[in-house]
Design a protein around this motif. Structure first.
Motif, mmCIF file in Angstrom:
data_model
loop_
_atom_site.group_PDB
_atom_site.id
_atom_site.type_symbol
_atom_site.label_atom_id
_atom_site.label_comp_id
_atom_site.label_asym_id
_atom_site.label_seq_id
_atom_site.Cartn_x
_atom_site.Cartn_y
_atom_site.Cartn_z
ATOM 1 N N ALA A 1 4.470 3.746 -4.261
ATOM 2 C CA ALA A 1 3.536 3.631 -5.379
ATOM 3 C C ALA A 1 2.123 3.620 -4.833
ATOM 4 O O ALA A 1 1.905 3.389 -3.637
ATOM 5 N N ASN B 1 9.300 -3.290 -12.763
ATOM 6 C CA ASN B 1 9.416 -2.796 -11.389
ATOM 7 C C ASN B 1 10.322 -3.694 -10.547
ATOM 8 O O ASN B 1 11.101 -3.198 -9.718
ATOM 9 N N GLN C 1 2.449 6.877 -2.265
ATOM 10 C CA GLN C 1 3.040 8.087 -2.822
ATOM 11 C C GLN C 1 3.136 9.192 -1.775
ATOM 12 O O GLN C 1 4.014 10.048 -1.846
ATOM 13 N N ASN D 1 10.234 4.114 -7.597
ATOM 14 C CA ASN D 1 8.826 4.449 -7.775
ATOM 15 C C ASN D 1 8.199 3.380 -8.665
ATOM 16 O O ASN D 1 8.513 3.295 -9.852
#
Length: 239
Positions: free
Chosen positions: A36, A10, A138, A159
């Protein structure tokens, strides 16, 4: 345990995405999005990026209004807030253009409590032509998609995904002062469902337990099924 930023997948994706937004040609939007579920390391990763890029970071709160949002940004810029919101916005634009610092807004879901806040963020982006990154859940991605005038300015989005086993192994290797054996790491990874927050909590408990036992290494048998963190079963869907 050591305290450091581990370059998980990430982090690599975020670094690459920011560099792409930073070097966009004139006339190309430079807004970015990090999203996220909770516990996936968005805020920690953003803090690392802000520090590396000399960025400007503010965290939105539920009680923000357009004026208090602008005031929070001005405080981070060490500017005394003017009386009127339009003057506040212009002060932010002038200082950001002078310093060339990118802006990061965490917990950006709150910006949609008042449409004037997200519109002001759009104004900052358009008038400075600097990267402006929003960080949130999200739900933020869905909220932005419904606001076409904002969504069209998002040129980079990251994401944050659950940590895979390789990430978990790397986190343990770089943070732990003891050796956590592969079988125990696999159990922790499965229990945490990829949440980097719970992985680090679990590793801290494992290390503390091993130190009490005066062990330099620990495996699943030695751990004996102890809980890694408060909840054995965790659902990472946003409320």
């Amino acid at each position: 345990m050591r305290y450091k930023i581990v370059t998980t997948k990430n982090i690599v994706s975020l670094s690459s995405g920011f560099q792409e937004s930073h070097k966009r040609e004139a006339g190309i939007p430079r807004m970015g999005l990090i999203y996220a579920p909770t516990g996936f390391g968005k805020t920690t990763a953003a803090a690392w990026l802000v520090n590396r890029e000399n960025g400007l970071y503010v965290r939105a709160i539920s009680l923000w209004s357009p004026s208090t949002m602008l005031m929070a940004i001005l405080v981070e810029l060490s500017i005394a807030p003017p009386r009127f919101p339009a003057q506040m916005l212009q002060g932010i634009v002038d200082q950001l253009k002078l310093s060339q610092r990118p802006l990061f807004i965490d917990e950006a879901d709150y910006l949609f409590h008042n449409s004037r806040m997200i519109d002001a963020v759009r104004d900052i982006h358009d008038l400075t032509r600097l990267p402006v990154w929003l960080i949130g859940s999200q739900k933020l991605e869905k909220q932005l998609a419904r606001r076409k005038i904002i969504a069209g300015r998002i040129s980079q989005w990251v994401n944050f995904l659950p940590c895979d086993l390789e990430d978990t192994q790397k986190i343990a290797q770089e943070l732990c002062l003891i050796e956590v054996q592969a079988d125990l790491l696999e159990q922790l990874h499965k229990a945490a469902k990829g949440s980097i927050r719970l992985i680090t909590v679990g590793l801290s408990r494992i290390e503390a337990f091993a130190r009490i036992q005066k062990w330099d290494s620990i495996n699943a048998t030695q751990w004996s099924g102890l809980p890694f963190f408060f909840a054995r079963q965790v659902d990472y869907q946003d409320d």
